[in-house]
Structure formats: structure tokens, C-alpha cells
Scaffold this active site. Structure first.
Site, PDB file in Angstrom:
ATOM      1  N   HIS A 124      -1.835  -2.858  -0.932  1.00 58.78           N
ATOM      2  CA  HIS A 124      -2.023  -2.317   0.349  1.00 58.78           C
ATOM      3  C   HIS A 124      -1.773  -0.907   0.398  1.00 58.78           C
ATOM      4  O   HIS A 124      -0.771  -0.495   1.025  1.00 58.78           O
ATOM      5  CB  HIS A 124      -1.341  -3.037   1.428  1.00 58.78           C
ATOM      6  CG  HIS A 124      -2.047  -2.860   2.963  1.00 58.78           C
ATOM      7  ND1 HIS A 124      -1.209  -3.256   4.002  1.00 58.78           N
ATOM      8  CD2 HIS A 124      -3.371  -2.421   3.176  1.00 58.78           C
ATOM      9  CE1 HIS A 124      -1.938  -2.808   5.026  1.00 58.78           C
ATOM     10  NE2 HIS A 124      -3.094  -2.392   4.535  1.00 58.78           N
TER      11      HIS A 124
ATOM     12  N   ASP B 100      -6.925   2.420   2.271  1.00 66.03           N
ATOM     13  CA  ASP B 100      -6.172   1.204   2.778  1.00 66.03           C
ATOM     14  C   ASP B 100      -5.744   0.242   1.074  1.00 66.03           C
ATOM     15  O   ASP B 100      -4.915  -0.411   1.414  1.00 66.03           O
ATOM     16  CB  ASP B 100      -7.238   0.350   3.537  1.00 66.03           C
ATOM     17  CG  ASP B 100      -6.503  -0.682   4.251  1.00 66.03           C
ATOM     18  OD1 ASP B 100      -5.551  -0.446   4.819  1.00 66.03           O
ATOM     19  OD2 ASP B 100      -7.208  -1.680   4.091  1.00 66.03           O
TER      20      ASP B 100
ATOM     21  N   TYR C 146     -14.383 -10.441  13.119  1.00 64.83           N
ATOM     22  CA  TYR C 146     -13.705  -9.206  13.268  1.00 64.83           C
ATOM     23  C   TYR C 146     -13.001  -8.570  11.918  1.00 64.83           C
ATOM     24  O   TYR C 146     -12.465  -9.373  11.309  1.00 64.83           O
ATOM     25  CB  TYR C 146     -12.740  -9.099  14.401  1.00 64.83           C
ATOM     26  CG  TYR C 146     -12.297  -7.558  14.731  1.00 64.83           C
ATOM     27  CD1 TYR C 146     -13.265  -6.951  15.755  1.00 64.83           C
ATOM     28  CD2 TYR C 146     -11.329  -7.111  14.297  1.00 64.83           C
ATOM     29  CE1 TYR C 146     -12.797  -5.790  16.227  1.00 64.83           C
ATOM     30  CE2 TYR C 146     -11.094  -5.786  14.478  1.00 64.83           C
ATOM     31  CZ  TYR C 146     -11.843  -5.063  15.526  1.00 64.83           C
ATOM     32  OH  TYR C 146     -11.398  -3.827  16.047  1.00 64.83           O
TER      33      TYR C 146
ATOM     34  N   ARG D  97     -11.474   0.056  16.082  1.00 65.77           N
ATOM     35  CA  ARG D  97     -11.583   0.689  14.780  1.00 65.77           C
ATOM     36  C   ARG D  97     -13.069   1.431  14.647  1.00 65.77           C
ATOM     37  O   ARG D  97     -13.929   1.121  15.268  1.00 65.77           O
ATOM     38  CB  ARG D  97     -11.753  -0.256  13.591  1.00 65.77           C
ATOM     39  CG  ARG D  97      -9.965  -1.039  13.748  1.00 65.77           C
ATOM     40  CD  ARG D  97      -9.611  -1.131  12.531  1.00 65.77           C
ATOM     41  NE  ARG D  97      -8.245  -1.583  12.332  1.00 65.77           N
ATOM     42  CZ  ARG D  97      -7.365  -1.355  11.590  1.00 65.77           C
ATOM     43  NH1 ARG D  97      -7.731  -0.581  10.568  1.00 65.77           N
ATOM     44  NH2 ARG D  97      -6.114  -1.726  11.811  1.00 65.77           N
TER      45      ARG D  97
ATOM     46  N   CYS E 190       0.245   1.824  10.201  1.00 62.39           N
ATOM     47  CA  CYS E 190       1.567   2.642   9.923  1.00 62.39           C
ATOM     48  C   CYS E 190       1.361   3.913   9.021  1.00 62.39           C
ATOM     49  O   CYS E 190       2.385   4.421   8.866  1.00 62.39           O
ATOM     50  CB  CYS E 190       2.692   1.783   9.156  1.00 62.39           C
ATOM     51  SG  CYS E 190       3.249   0.363  10.434  1.00 62.39           S
TER      52      CYS E 190
ATOM     53  N   ARG F 190      -6.745  -9.344  12.824  1.00 58.72           N
ATOM     54  CA  ARG F 190      -6.712 -10.364  11.916  1.00 58.72           C
ATOM     55  C   ARG F 190      -5.819 -11.342  12.609  1.00 58.72           C
ATOM     56  O   ARG F 190      -5.033 -11.324  13.303  1.00 58.72           O
ATOM     57  CB  ARG F 190      -6.064  -9.863  10.702  1.00 58.72           C
ATOM     58  CG  ARG F 190      -6.972  -8.796   9.748  1.00 58.72           C
ATOM     59  CD  ARG F 190      -5.871  -8.359   8.650  1.00 58.72           C
ATOM     60  NE  ARG F 190      -5.054  -7.552   8.931  1.00 58.72           N
ATOM     61  CZ  ARG F 190      -3.642  -8.006   9.175  1.00 58.72           C
ATOM     62  NH1 ARG F 190      -3.260  -9.127   8.895  1.00 58.72           N
ATOM     63  NH2 ARG F 190      -2.924  -6.996   9.349  1.00 58.72           N
TER      64      ARG F 190
ATOM     65  N   SER G 110      -0.024  -2.474   8.030  1.00 57.76           N
ATOM     66  CA  SER G 110      -1.114  -2.066   8.963  1.00 57.76           C
ATOM     67  C   SER G 110      -0.829  -1.256  10.081  1.00 57.76           C
ATOM     68  O   SER G 110       0.218  -1.665  10.539  1.00 57.76           O
ATOM     69  CB  SER G 110      -1.639  -3.452   9.358  1.00 57.76           C
ATOM     70  OG  SER G 110      -2.207  -4.302   8.326  1.00 57.76           O
TER      71      SER G 110
ATOM     72  N   LYS H 262      -9.453  -7.429   2.816  1.00 57.77           N
ATOM     73  CA  LYS H 262      -8.125  -8.067   2.770  1.00 57.77           C
ATOM     74  C   LYS H 262      -8.223  -9.311   1.804  1.00 57.77           C
ATOM     75  O   LYS H 262      -7.364  -9.752   1.080  1.00 57.77           O
ATOM     76  CB  LYS H 262      -7.475  -8.153   3.914  1.00 57.77           C
ATOM     77  CG  LYS H 262      -7.095  -7.092   4.959  1.00 57.77           C
ATOM     78  CD  LYS H 262      -6.633  -5.757   3.831  1.00 57.77           C
ATOM     79  CE  LYS H 262      -5.814  -4.685   4.461  1.00 57.77           C
ATOM     80  NZ  LYS H 262      -6.178  -4.041   5.552  1.00 57.77           N
TER      81      LYS H 262
HETATM   82  P1  GTP Z   1      -4.556  -0.030   8.802  1.00 58.39           P
HETATM   83  O1  GTP Z   1      -5.760   0.476   8.531  1.00 58.39           O
HETATM   84  O2  GTP Z   1      -4.175  -1.132   9.679  1.00 58.39           O
HETATM   85  O3  GTP Z   1      -3.985  -0.480   7.418  1.00 58.39           O
HETATM   86  O4  GTP Z   1      -3.421   1.180   9.489  1.00 58.39           O
HETATM   87  P2  GTP Z   1      -3.003   2.663   8.584  1.00 58.39           P
HETATM   88  O5  GTP Z   1      -1.763   2.303   7.950  1.00 58.39           O
HETATM   89  O6  GTP Z   1      -4.069   3.230   7.873  1.00 58.39           O
HETATM   90  O7  GTP Z   1      -2.687   3.450  10.053  1.00 58.39           O
HETATM   91  P3  GTP Z   1      -3.126   4.755  10.472  1.00 58.39           P
HETATM   92  O8  GTP Z   1      -3.221   6.036   9.881  1.00 58.39           O
HETATM   93  O9  GTP Z   1      -4.629   4.321  11.161  1.00 58.39           O
HETATM   94  O10 GTP Z   1      -2.085   5.018  11.560  1.00 58.39           O
HETATM   95  C1  GTP Z   1      -1.700   3.861  12.730  1.00 58.39           C
HETATM   96  C2  GTP Z   1      -1.321   4.817  13.814  1.00 58.39           C
HETATM   97  O11 GTP Z   1       0.017   5.451  13.436  1.00 58.39           O
HETATM   98  C3  GTP Z   1      -2.151   5.682  14.514  1.00 58.39           C
HETATM   99  O12 GTP Z   1      -2.003   5.520  15.834  1.00 58.39           O
HETATM  100  C4  GTP Z   1      -1.525   6.995  14.351  1.00 58.39           C
HETATM  101  O13 GTP Z   1      -1.627   8.127  15.258  1.00 58.39           O
HETATM  102  C5  GTP Z   1      -0.065   6.522  13.989  1.00 58.39           C
HETATM  103  N1  GTP Z   1       0.566   7.476  13.066  1.00 58.39           N
HETATM  104  C6  GTP Z   1       0.120   7.808  11.519  1.00 58.39           C
HETATM  105  N2  GTP Z   1       0.789   8.708  10.844  1.00 58.39           N
HETATM  106  C7  GTP Z   1       1.669   9.062  11.855  1.00 58.39           C
HETATM  107  C8  GTP Z   1       2.938  10.172  11.666  1.00 58.39           C
HETATM  108  O14 GTP Z   1       3.149  10.556  10.788  1.00 58.39           O
HETATM  109  N3  GTP Z   1       3.739  10.021  12.669  1.00 58.39           N
HETATM  110  C9  GTP Z   1       3.649   9.241  13.970  1.00 58.39           C
HETATM  111  N4  GTP Z   1       4.446   9.212  14.996  1.00 58.39           N
HETATM  112  N5  GTP Z   1       2.479   8.510  14.184  1.00 58.39           N
HETATM  113  C10 GTP Z   1       1.716   8.476  12.784  1.00 58.39           C
HETATM  114  C1  SPV Z   2      -5.249  -3.646   8.484  1.00 54.50           C
HETATM  115  O1  SPV Z   2      -4.801  -4.569   9.146  1.00 54.50           O
HETATM  116  O2  SPV Z   2      -4.497  -3.612   7.347  1.00 54.50           O
HETATM  117  C2  SPV Z   2      -6.322  -3.349   8.300  1.00 54.50           C
HETATM  118  C3  SPV Z   2      -7.375  -3.702   9.232  1.00 54.50           C
HETATM  119  O3  SPV Z   2      -6.764  -2.368   7.477  1.00 54.50           O
HETATM  120  S1  SPV Z   2      -8.291  -5.285   8.690  1.00 54.50           S
HETATM  121  O4  SPV Z   2      -9.428  -5.032   8.055  1.00 54.50           O
HETATM  122  O5  SPV Z   2      -8.668  -5.850   9.790  1.00 54.50           O
HETATM  123  O6  SPV Z   2      -7.280  -5.797   7.727  1.00 54.50           O
HETATM  124 MN    MN Z   3      -4.800  -2.001   6.140  1.00 46.08          MN
END
Ligand code: GTP
Ligand code: SPV
Ligand code: MN
Length: 608
Positions: free
Chosen positions: A245, A292, A209, A384, A269, A71, A267, A218
Site C-alpha cells: 500500500h 496508492d 463503493y 473521492r 494519511c 470500505r 488510508s 485493494k
Molecule cells: P487513501 O487514498 O485513502 O489511501 O489516502 P492517502 O494516503 O492517499 O491520503 P491523502 O494524500 O489523500 O490525504 C488524506 C488527508 O490527509 C487529506 O485530507 C490531506 O489533506 C491530509 N494530508 C495529506 N498530507 C498531509 C500533510 O503533510 N500534513 C497534514 N497535516 N495533512 C496532510
Molecule cells: C484506501 O482506503 O486506502 C483507498 C480507498 O485508497 S479504497 O479504494 O476504497 O480502498
Molecule cells: Mn489507499
């Protein structure tokens, strides 16, 4: 498909108007069928955008342009009629001026390309909480992705009236006569992700993207929907809603009833990981409603009900492994689009943190031969996967319930090495809104720009709120007032990312996060196990179920420790950030001042 017959008059007129502006070689109305998707994938393979993956049936690898990987927050605009309404955290442009500029750029911008018309719906078909929209795009990658991420095509069009959100997208790369196409056309010079919340409509130019281009995500389901939700709530004395979110999960204790939990993290996290958690505690189950975005409605019975407006997952690949997220790994075994991951010689994918050593002969996300000696990751950190939610083995049986699921607890989290403990419970709805409004997190690769920088990200909505952020705080307070006090979700701040002096994570995270969910479940059931601190209610260490875990001595105390000097600084920063926002509701200033007082700070600033 030729022009379908039953097209709402407003849609027919809009498509004709766009067509005259962008001058495509052809117009295709998407019916959403499998045959249509197969044909588009075939063409994407033929022009080099997709490579089929022999090891994953129905799956493809896409490589983006190296300058189109995330983004673009600095190119994202909220074009409300009034500048004040966008607030200090959004880039504002005058709507008429923005449209003039975009129209100029868009004249003939689809030359040589097909213009796809995608009728789509956010939310389950038939849900009173869903919304209709139509995306026009010149990217077949976007069409096949939208088909996975939302409900598209004839089934949606058949029920659509004039009340839809027009979403215009172009990669901004017209083809001169005879000019050959490139695999990932985009425009690295001119990029605009523009939102017109007062209409509402969306106009995105230059990127292909993720959140820049899949406009249901979003742009519509957060920025436009948050502004719609505020307007709907203001125009009605009951009901009301929020677009957030947030992931939504169903948590079932051994032999107990399912409770639904929503959680907002910025994002990259941990939303997808928490939504699909494989509990480390025997007998507990987690089911995924969404990973999400949640639309949260005050229902007629005074409960807060969540729907997942999406139909698929656009998940972060790096870090996803059989150990960290086995359910995601199972979900993406077939019928998945992978973007910007590394490719193996035998037709599979690979990324950092997949849990296996990089196989020999790896091709990196840019298409070049890669070895660990390259000194840079083989998969892009924001690589992704795009996959249908129905493929998830732990999808919740109620994930498409038109009435949504009732939310009992709301979590706010971020990625913070210091200060924020593992979990804190809010003292009240107002205190919970305060916790949400003060989330801070280290930036990630999900947005272009520096990573690892701590920034305030209220409600994990900093890049996604379609109106003034302080008004969003007021909207949260208003929703609380409209809920039945007995049914109001409890609120929590969590942090899986606290680090020790040696820079490593103090908490193992992932499946062990269920231990925190269990404590929350205990609290909802009226059990004690808590102590009051200056920053809120914390678990007594012995109230956290750590069975089967080997944590070093005192680790749990470190995770829960209230760093008083750190919090005093935090309270000052919160006051500064509130002041920068302007018009933060008095109830939240009271929470801020009460926090400072509990920390023994005689605030130099005090109130506004
Ligand atoms: P978006 O799709 O961008 O909104 O991201 P998201 O909030 O869904 O994050 P996601 O669950 O994909 O995790 C992002 C990164 O954080 C990955 O590399 C995970 O491995 C890491 N991660 C997720 N949960 C944990 C956790 O409980 N502990 C740690 N240390 N890392 C984590
Ligand atoms: C984020 O950035 O929080 C995502 C990926 O979930 S995107 O669809 O690019 O916003
Ligand atoms: Mn997201």
C-alpha cells in the site's frame, strides 16, 4: 458488444457459469473504447447516478447510497484453505462455506440488469510484472471507474490466456419485472468482500463503493497480490516480490539525478499528497509514479523495482486544494468522476478544505440544500475523485516503464499526534522492517467505523494483507536477503501529524515535506547530518533545510524529540502486539528487545 471471438476457454466457461447463476437481462463484453464509456456515462446520467458538471469537461458527480460510502473492513474476508494462513488480523471464512453462502445470495442477483465482463490488467501492458484479471459486475459506475483505474478491454483480452484472476461483483440488488431502478443500487443488509487466495479469485457482493467494488484495487492488487507474491517468492530461490500500500515518487535535486522513493501510509494519511508534492524548496522536483499501490520486485541486477499496477487515482477529495495539492487540482479539472462531494449551483464541485468559502446554494453529498449552519460537512469525509493518471501534469516519464523504477528509499508513516518524530532512519534492513511492522495510525473515514482511534497498522497493510501478517514480516526480511546489499533501499519512519500541547500540527506538511525528502537524499548520497538516538538515526536539526520557513523557536526540536517515557510504553505495546500476532520472526523480536534496551527498559516480557 457481442461475444468477442478470441476468448480464452477458461474465461468463456467462467462467464457462462456466472451468467447461469446470476441470470442477467443481458451480457456486455467491455471493449474499453471511448464510445463504450460515453454510452455508459449517458445511461448513468439518464438514470440519475451521474450529474454532468458544466464547469469540468467530461466530468460527473455521483452520489452514493448514504450507507455505502467506504470500505467495510468487518465484511471483508480472507477465505484461505487454512484458517491459520489468514492470521489473527483478518476475518477468516471457510472457502467452501463462503462460496455456498455467496452462491445462494447470488442466484438471480443480476435480474433485470446488464452483466458487464471487464478484461483488465494491473500493471503496464507488456510488463513482465503485470497481472491479468477479469471483473464481472452489474454496476456501470464500476465499469467506467475500472476503465480509469486499470487497463481494460480489447487490448488486454487480446493478450490474455487462461492465467487470469476471476473477480465477481454484484451490487446485490436484483430488479423484479417492471421494477424501476434507483440511482445507486446496493444491498445494505448483505455484504461480503470475499477473497480466495489459494485459487485465486474474488467475490464481492452488496456494495458499489471504492475498494469494495473496484476489485482491481485493494482486493486484487493488495490482498490477492500479496498472497501471490509470497507464494511466488517461496517457489523461487531468486527474485521475489511484495504487493504494498505505497505511493512511488521520483525526486530530483537541483542539477542531480532522480531517485525513486516508495512510501507506505495508511488510508487517508497522505500518500496522494506526497506522490504529487509541489516542493517548497526551489530547484527540487517531484514526479508521480503512483499514489496508492506498488508492486516491488527483486530484479535480476539485485535492485528493488517498483511498478504502479494502477492506471488512475481514486483520491480523497476533502483537503485537496490549490495550496495543498495543486497538481491534483490540475489533474481533476476535466474527465473526472467525483463521488460524494458537494455540488455548486453553477455545475462545479466543492468540499471542505478546498481553500474557498462554501458558495451559497450548495447541495451536500446527500443531495440536500446545505449551509454552514447544518453543522455537518457538505462533502462526505471519504468523498473521492476518480481520474486517469496520465492526466497528472507531474506524472513521471517512467511511470509505465515495463521494468519498473529502482527504489532507493522506503518510508513508513502514519497519523500520530504523539511519540513518533518527524523522521527516523533505520539502522539496517531488519530495523527498517521492524519500523514498518510497528506503524500505528489514527483511523480515518476511508473505512466505515470510528475515526481517530490509534491502531497498529503494520506496513499500512492491516486491512489489505491477504495472508498471516507475521508471515508478511518474514516476507519482507526474505526480500531484503535477496537484494544486492549495495542496492537495498534505506528505510525511514516519518510522521507529518505530530501535534503540540495546543492540539495543532507541529509541522506544516504538504510541500514542506520535501525538506525531509532532501535530508533522505543527502543520506543516500553519503552525507552525515545525523545523530543516533534510542529509536534510530535522526537528522541533526541544522541538517534539515528549513530555508524560507518560519517555524516558531524550538519547533524543530519538538518535532524530532524522542519522548522516552512515551517510547517505553510504545516498546511494551509493540511486544504485546507481536505476541498477539504470533510467529513474529526472531529477527524482529531482537529489534524490539534492542529498542527496549536502548530505552533503558528491563523488559518484563523479554522476547517471546
Ligand atoms: P487513501 O487514498 O485513502 O489511501 O489516502 P492517502 O494516503 O492517499 O491520503 P491523502 O494524500 O489523500 O490525504 C488524506 C488527508 O490527509 C487529506 O485530507 C490531506 O489533506 C491530509 N494530508 C495529506 N498530507 C498531509 C500533510 O503533510 N500534513 C497534514 N497535516 N495533512 C496532510
Ligand atoms: C484506501 O482506503 O486506502 C483507498 C480507498 O485508497 S479504497 O479504494 O476504497 O480502498
Ligand atoms: Mn489507499
Amino acid at each position: 458488444m457481442s461475444d468477442p471471438k478470441a476468448v480464452p476457454a477458461r474465461l468463456r466457461a467462467w462467464v457462462a457459469e456466472v451468467r447461469a447463476l446470476v441470470r442477467p437481462a443481458a451480457v456486455h463484453w467491455c471493449d474499453g473504447s471511448q464510445a463504450e464509456a460515453d454510452e455508459l456515462c449517458r445511461r448513468l446520467v439518464a438514470n440519475g447516478t451521474f450529474a454532468p458538471l458544466a464547469r469540468r469537461p467530461g466530468s460527473f458527480l455521483a452520489r452514493s447510497h448514504p450507507g455505502d460510502v467506504a470500505r467495510v473492513e468487518d465484511r471483508t474476508f480472507i477465505c484461505s484453505d487454512s484458517r491459520d494462513d489468514a492470521g489473527p488480523t483478518n476475518n477468516w471464512r471457510d472457502p467452501a462455506e463462503m462460496k455456498r453462502q455467496l452462491a445462494e445470495l447470488s442466484a438471480g442477483c443480476m435480474a433485470g440488469r446488464t452483466m458487464y465482463v471487464i478484461p483488465y490488467r494491473m500493471g503496464p501492458i507488456g510488463s513482465p510484472y503485470g497481472r491479468d484479471a477479469v471483473q464481472i459486475t452489474d454496476s456501470p459506475y464500476v465499469v467506467v471507474s475500472m476503465r480509469t483505474m486499470t487497463r481494460i478491454g480489447d487490448a488486454v483480452l487480446a493478450r490474455m490466456g487462461d492465467d487470469f484472476v476471476p473477480c465477481l461483483h454484484s451490487v446485490g440488488a436484483p430488479l423484479a419485472p417492471g421494477q424501476a431502478d434507483v440511482p445507486w443500487p446496493c444491498n445494505t443488509e448483505q455484504r461480503f468482500i470475499a477473497h480466495f487466495p489459494d485459487e485465486p479469485s474474488i467475490w464481492s457482493y452488496g456494495s458499489g463503493y471504492g475498494g469494495n467494488a473496484l476489485l482491481g484495487k485493494k482486493c486484487l492488487a493488495l490482498r490477492i497480490a500479496s498472497a501471490m507474491a509470497r507464494r511466488d517468492t517461496a517457489g523461487d530461490t531468486r527474485g521475489g516480490w511484495l504487493a504494498e500500500h505505497m505511493l512511488v515518487l521520483g525526486l530530483t535535486p537541483p542539477g542531480g539525478a532522480t531517485v525513486y522513493v516508495a512510501a507506505a501510509f495508511p488510508s487517508a494519511c497522505g500518500k496522494t499528497n506526497l506522490a504529487m508534492l509541489e516542493p517548497a524548496l526551489p530547484g527540487w522536483t517531484v514526479r508521480c509514479v503512483g499514489d496508492d499501490i506498488a508492486w516491488l520486485h527483486v530484479a535480476a541486477d539485485g535492485s528493488l523495482r517498483a511498478i504502479n499496477p494502477e492506471a488512475g487515482f481514486f483520491g480523497v477529495a476533502p483537503g485537496t486544494s490549490w495550496a495543498s495539492n495543486p497538481h491534483a487540482m490540475e489533474t481533476i479539472a476535466r474527465d473526472t468522476i467525483f463521488t460524494n462531494v458537494a455540488a455548486t449551483t453553477d455545475g462545479d464541485v466543492w468540499w471542505e478544505g478546498m481553500g474557498s468559502d462554501p458558495p451559497a446554494g450548495l447541495i451536500d453529498w446527500t443531495g440536500r440544500a446545505w449551509s454552514p449552519a447544518a453543522g455537518k460537512p457538505a462533502a462526505h469525509p471519504n468523498a473521492r475523485y476518480t481520474v486517469g493518471a496520465a492526466q497528472c501534469p507531474i506524472i513521471d516519464p517512467r511511470w509505465e516503464d515495463p521494468e519498473g523504477v529502482p527504489i532507493s528509499a522506503i518510508l513508513f508513516g502514519g497519523r500520530r499526534a504523539r511519540v513518533m518524530p518527524l523522521v527516523v532512519e533505520a539502522n539496517s534492513w531488519e530495523h527498517g522492517v521492524f519500523l514498518g511492522s510497528t506503524i500505528a495510525s489514527e483511523t480515518t473515514a476511508a473505512a466505515q467505523g470510528a475515526t481517530g482511534r490509534l491502531r497498529r497498522d503494520p506496513f499500512a497493510m492491516l486491512p489489505f494483507c491477504g495472508y498471516h501478517m507475521a508471515d508478511h514480516f518474514a516476507q519482507w526480511l526474505e526480500i531484503g536477503r535477496r537484494l544486492d546489499p549495495a542496492k537495498r533501499p534505506r528505510m525511514y519512519a516519518v510522521n507529518w501529524f505530530r501535534k503540540g500541547a495546543d492540539g495543532t500540527f507541529l509541522w506544516p506538511g504538504f510541500g514542506d515535506n520535501v525538506r525531509v525528502l532532501k535530508w533522505i537524499c543527502d543520506r543516500l548520497a553519503g552525507r552525515d547530518g545525523a545523530r543516533t538516538t534510542a529509536i534510530g538515526i535522526e537528522p541533526r536539526p541544522e541538517a534539515l533545510d528549513l530555508s524560507g520557513m518560519t517555524l516558531p523557536p524550538h519547533r524543530i526540536e519538538d518535532l524530532l524529540a524522542v519522548d522516552v517515557p512515551g517510547w517505553r510504553t510504545e516498546a511494551e505495546h509493540i511486544a504485546e502486539d507481536y505476541r498477539d500476532l504470533g510467529r513474529v520472526p526472531a529477527a524482529l523480536w531482537r529489534e524490539r528487545d534492542a529498542l527496549a534496551e536502548r530505552l533503558g527498559v528491563i523488559s518484563a516480557h523479554g522476547g517471546r
